[in-house]
Design a protein around this motif. Structure first.
Motif, PDB file in Angstrom:
ATOM      1  N   SER A 108       0.859  -1.188   0.000  1.00 13.64           N
ATOM      2  CA  SER A 108       0.000   0.000   0.000  1.00 13.64           C
ATOM      3  C   SER A 108       0.891   1.231   0.000  1.00 13.64           C
ATOM      4  N   MET A 109       0.522   2.205  -0.800  1.00 14.20           N
ATOM      5  CA  MET A 109       1.264   3.463  -0.871  1.00 14.20           C
ATOM      6  C   MET A 109       0.572   4.504   0.000  1.00 14.20           C
ATOM      7  N   ASP A 110       1.359   5.457   0.488  1.00  9.85           N
ATOM      8  CA  ASP A 110       0.803   6.497   1.357  1.00  9.85           C
ATOM      9  C   ASP A 110      -0.010   7.529   0.585  1.00  9.85           C
ATOM     10  N   GLU A 163       5.302   6.474  -9.960  1.00 11.99           N
ATOM     11  CA  GLU A 163       6.451   6.406 -10.873  1.00 11.99           C
ATOM     12  C   GLU A 163       7.744   6.182 -10.107  1.00 11.99           C
ATOM     13  N   GLN A 164       7.912   6.879  -8.997  1.00 13.10           N
ATOM     14  CA  GLN A 164       9.112   6.728  -8.166  1.00 13.10           C
ATOM     15  C   GLN A 164       9.208   5.298  -7.621  1.00 13.10           C
ATOM     16  N   PHE A 165       8.094   4.776  -7.123  1.00 10.85           N
ATOM     17  CA  PHE A 165       8.082   3.408  -6.604  1.00 10.85           C
ATOM     18  C   PHE A 165       8.437   2.411  -7.707  1.00 10.85           C
ATOM     19  N   TYR A 176      -0.091  -2.397  -5.052  1.00 17.17           N
ATOM     20  CA  TYR A 176       0.813  -3.210  -5.864  1.00 17.17           C
ATOM     21  C   TYR A 176       0.864  -4.634  -5.325  1.00 17.17           C
ATOM     22  N   LEU A 177       1.115  -5.561  -6.231  1.00 17.93           N
ATOM     23  CA  LEU A 177       1.405  -6.939  -5.858  1.00 17.93           C
ATOM     24  C   LEU A 177       2.701  -7.309  -6.563  1.00 17.93           C
ATOM     25  N   ILE A 178       3.713  -7.665  -5.766  1.00 21.90           N
ATOM     26  CA  ILE A 178       4.992  -8.063  -6.349  1.00 21.90           C
ATOM     27  C   ILE A 178       5.276  -9.513  -5.979  1.00 21.90           C
ATOM     28  N   ALA A 216       3.674   2.486   2.565  1.00 24.68           N
ATOM     29  CA  ALA A 216       2.993   2.680   3.845  1.00 24.68           C
ATOM     30  C   ALA A 216       2.780   1.361   4.582  1.00 24.68           C
ATOM     31  N   GLN A 217       2.506   0.297   3.817  1.00 25.16           N
ATOM     32  CA  GLN A 217       2.191  -0.984   4.449  1.00 25.16           C
ATOM     33  C   GLN A 217       2.517  -2.117   3.486  1.00 25.16           C
TER      34      GLN A 217
END
Length: 162
Positions: A83-85, A93-95, A118-120, A145-146
């Protein structure tokens, strides 16, 4: 052979011979044009033309070697939901730039239908390698974030689409 515009290719533009060629190349990409042609009942020249056409239209995007991660010392496969903040183009884009730089990451997708963004899929040697990856690299990416981790018990199958 169907007339395919390279900008808009659909499944209906691919005939059964093309599908057979794709299936054969997906299982053995090093097969010679002569052998490939024999297996689909074509002569070598029309077969080569079809393969070139599949490449030119972007249906075949490349050829690569599949490796056995276990034998290379990376037996542990892990799915990590992230999860992104903030949900901004710049943050994503940075991630995405940063996550591509980690050799352990074998795939990365933006997902919907869950709280994570995202799922990696990651391949590591052992739990100590995973801990180092998680604590010293993944969690240090600005905006993460998580994370939620799921360990792959066994891959049932993996294949490409035809």
């Amino acid at each position: 052979m169907p007339n395919i515009n390279s900008d808009s290719v659909s499944l209906t533009d691919i005939d059964e011979t093309d599908k057979r060629l794709l299936r054969l190349l997906q299982t053995e990409a090093r097969m010679s044009i002569t052998e490939l042609a024999e297996r689909v009942n074509l002569s070598a020249t029309p077969c080569a033309r079809r393969v070139k056409h599949l490449e030119d239209t972007g249906i075949i995007t490349g050829y690569y070697t599949q490796t056995n991660a276990q034998k290379l010392g990376y037996p542990l496969a892990i799915f990590i939901a992230i999860s992104m903040d903030r949900h901004t183009a710049e943050r994503f884009e940075q991630f995405e730039r940063k996550i591509q730089s980690f050799d352990e990451v074998v795939s990365c997708s933006i997902v919907t239908g869950r709280s994570e963004d995202y799922l990696i899929k990651v391949r590591v040697r052992d739990m100590a390698h995973y801990e180092e990856f998680l604590l010293h690299r993944l969690n240090r990416i600005e905006g993460v974030a998580q994370v939620h981790t799921s360990f792959e018990l066994r891959e049932v199958f993996s294949r490409s689409i035809v």
